[in-house]
Design a protein around this motif. Structure first.
Motif, PDB file in Angstrom:
ATOM      1  N   GLU A 171     -49.701  38.138  75.416  1.00 21.42           N
ATOM      2  CA  GLU A 171     -49.950  38.490  76.820  1.00 21.42           C
ATOM      3  C   GLU A 171     -48.749  39.258  77.393  1.00 21.42           C
ATOM      4  N   MET A 172     -47.553  38.738  77.108  1.00 20.76           N
ATOM      5  CA  MET A 172     -46.339  39.403  77.603  1.00 20.76           C
ATOM      6  C   MET A 172     -46.220  40.801  76.986  1.00 20.76           C
ATOM      7  N   PHE A 177     -45.678  46.226  77.167  1.00 17.17           N
ATOM      8  CA  PHE A 177     -45.602  47.329  76.205  1.00 17.17           C
ATOM      9  C   PHE A 177     -46.996  47.660  75.646  1.00 17.17           C
ATOM     10  N   PRO A 178     -47.965  47.985  76.516  1.00 15.65           N
ATOM     11  CA  PRO A 178     -49.343  48.189  76.041  1.00 15.65           C
ATOM     12  C   PRO A 178     -49.491  49.393  75.109  1.00 15.65           C
ATOM     13  N   SER A 179     -48.505  50.311  75.121  1.00 17.09           N
ATOM     14  CA  SER A 179     -48.660  51.501  74.282  1.00 17.09           C
ATOM     15  C   SER A 179     -48.058  51.313  72.884  1.00 17.09           C
ATOM     16  N   ALA A 180     -47.657  50.083  72.533  1.00 16.60           N
ATOM     17  CA  ALA A 180     -47.141  49.850  71.170  1.00 16.60           C
ATOM     18  C   ALA A 180     -48.166  50.330  70.146  1.00 16.60           C
ATOM     19  N   ASP A 181     -47.671  50.957  69.085  1.00 12.15           N
ATOM     20  CA  ASP A 181     -48.606  51.462  68.065  1.00 12.15           C
ATOM     21  C   ASP A 181     -49.232  50.316  67.278  1.00 12.15           C
ATOM     22  N   ARG A 182     -48.439  49.264  67.049  1.00 13.37           N
ATOM     23  CA  ARG A 182     -48.961  48.105  66.300  1.00 13.37           C
ATOM     24  C   ARG A 182     -48.343  46.824  66.850  1.00 13.37           C
ATOM     25  N   VAL A 183     -49.115  45.751  66.794  1.00 15.44           N
ATOM     26  CA  VAL A 183     -48.574  44.407  67.026  1.00 15.44           C
ATOM     27  C   VAL A 183     -48.887  43.617  65.760  1.00 15.44           C
ATOM     28  N   SER A 184     -47.856  43.078  65.128  1.00 16.03           N
ATOM     29  CA  SER A 184     -48.060  42.433  63.824  1.00 16.03           C
ATOM     30  C   SER A 184     -47.556  40.999  63.830  1.00 16.03           C
ATOM     31  N   THR A 185     -48.353  40.135  63.225  1.00 16.48           N
ATOM     32  CA  THR A 185     -48.013  38.715  63.151  1.00 16.48           C
ATOM     33  C   THR A 185     -47.838  38.365  61.673  1.00 16.48           C
ATOM     34  N   ILE A 186     -46.708  37.773  61.361  1.00 15.51           N
ATOM     35  CA  ILE A 186     -46.327  37.601  59.954  1.00 15.51           C
ATOM     36  C   ILE A 186     -46.273  36.119  59.596  1.00 15.51           C
ATOM     37  N   PHE A 187     -46.933  35.749  58.528  1.00 15.06           N
ATOM     38  CA  PHE A 187     -46.778  34.383  58.026  1.00 15.06           C
ATOM     39  C   PHE A 187     -45.473  34.339  57.233  1.00 15.06           C
ATOM     40  N   SER A 215     -56.340  33.994  69.555  1.00 13.60           N
ATOM     41  CA  SER A 215     -55.602  35.170  70.024  1.00 13.60           C
ATOM     42  C   SER A 215     -56.251  36.466  69.552  1.00 13.60           C
ATOM     43  N   LEU A 216     -56.752  36.456  68.303  1.00 17.45           N
ATOM     44  CA  LEU A 216     -57.416  37.664  67.800  1.00 17.45           C
ATOM     45  C   LEU A 216     -58.645  37.976  68.637  1.00 17.45           C
ATOM     46  N   GLU A 217     -59.365  36.925  69.003  1.00 13.91           N
ATOM     47  CA  GLU A 217     -60.563  37.080  69.840  1.00 13.91           C
ATOM     48  C   GLU A 217     -60.190  37.763  71.166  1.00 13.91           C
TER      49      GLU A 217
END
Ligand code: SF4
Length: 310
Positions: A171-172, A177-187, A215-217
């Motif tokens: 959410e933050m 930073f809505p224009s980020a090219d990617r948001v990645s979540t890493i295990f 969150s993906l939803e």
């Protein structure tokens, strides 16, 4: 992508750092002078130019290399068409003069790690007071001064400390930073300090699954690209497989397929399971997908994005 370690020191002290103990030895920093690093990379120049692969600078924290801009300027001259990528904690970007100078160099990809939307959680992971405030300021500078040739990926590593509040982080990031090219979540990978601090940081796919799926939803379609790294397919609902990235090259040795994977219809689209995960938690968290799922297609065109949803 070709990886080159350019600096062994870091200004943070993250509990899940995968670098080996002893890596951050001040004495060894002399082996990473810009000229030595350039020599090493230039020894593979023909291969890099011909293949056009991304040149990935690793560390330590590359941006605190005392000659980082000089190094990048020279790499840009020698490799005008290769993207230069590096992961950073983003703290040095809080210095506007540095960031403006850095972003005069085109065709860079920056992966900046943010651990939480809460300063207390983020700083508890980096173990540096005020690092959250610096990283956020750094990102503000980055989005202020970047041009269209710069790509920004915002990353987070799932840990005991942050996974239950992952929604607040997205959410933050979306608000700021809505224009980020990617948001990645890493295990996480349990290597280096992450292995030493295993009891403090450990989590399982079973624990993170409901939080990640919720969150993906909610955020999956809002960001331009929303990626999951180091996830086998069977630990996430197939509705979200289009976000799962096969994050390691085909010839890597960190993951493997279990005997039961032979019964899995999607084995040839899956990353497999990390050996260190199975060593700690066993094999019960993985379950073969026995038949094709309607609307979920294998993507033969792109190894790293193995699933397409129809
Ligand atoms: S059962 Fe094995 S091959 Fe199938 S999705 Fe799970 S880890 Fe991948």
């Amino acid at each position: 992508m070709a990886d080159y370690c350019v600096w062994n020191l870091c200004n943070s002290n993250c509990i899940m750092c995968t670098n080996p103990q002893g890596f951050r030895n001040r004495e060894d920093a002399k082996d990473y002078s810009a000229d030595k690093v350039l020599k090493r990379i230039l020894s593979e120049k023909d291969k890099l130019v011909k293949s056009g692969v991304d040149i990935n600078l690793t560390g330590g924290e590359p941006t605190i290399h005392p000659e980082f801009i000089y190094l990048l300027e020279n790499l840009r001259k020698e490799f005008p068409n290769n993207t230069i990528a590096f992961a950073s904690n983003g703290r040095r970007l809080a210095y506007g003069k540095f960031t403006r100078k850095l972003l005069k160099i085109n065709n860079l990809r920056l992966h900046v790690v943010v651990h939480s939307a809460e300063s207390k959680i983020h700083n508890g992971i980096t173990r540096v007071p005020d690092s959250y405030e610096q990283t956020v300021k750094g990102l503000e500078n980055l989005f202020k001064y970047k041009n269209d040739t710069h790509m920004v990926e915002l990353r987070t590593v799932l840990l005991q400390q942050n996974y239950k509040k992952i929604d607040e982080l997205y959410e933050m990031l979306y608000k700021k930073f809505p224009s980020a090219d990617r948001v990645s979540t890493i295990f996480p990978e349990y290597e280096g300090r992450a292995e030493t601090n295993f009891e403090q940081v450990k989590i399982t796919f079973l624990e993170v699954r409901p939080h990640i799926e919720d969150s993906l939803e909610k955020w999956g379609k809002k960001f331009r690209n929303f990626y999951l790294y180091h996830f086998p397919l069977c630990v996430i609902n197939s509705d979200f497989w289009e976000h799962v990235i096969r994050s390691l090259p085909p010839d890597h040795h960190e993951t493997f397929f279990m005997d039961k994977c032979e019964d899995c219809f999607y084995k040839d689209s899956c990353l497999g399971v990390y050996k260190d995960y199975v060593r700690h938690f066993g094999k019960d968290h993985f379950k073969p997908i026995e038949k094709k799922i309607a609307g979920i297609e294998k993507n033969r065109e792109d190894y790293h994005r193995p699933i397409i949803k129809n």
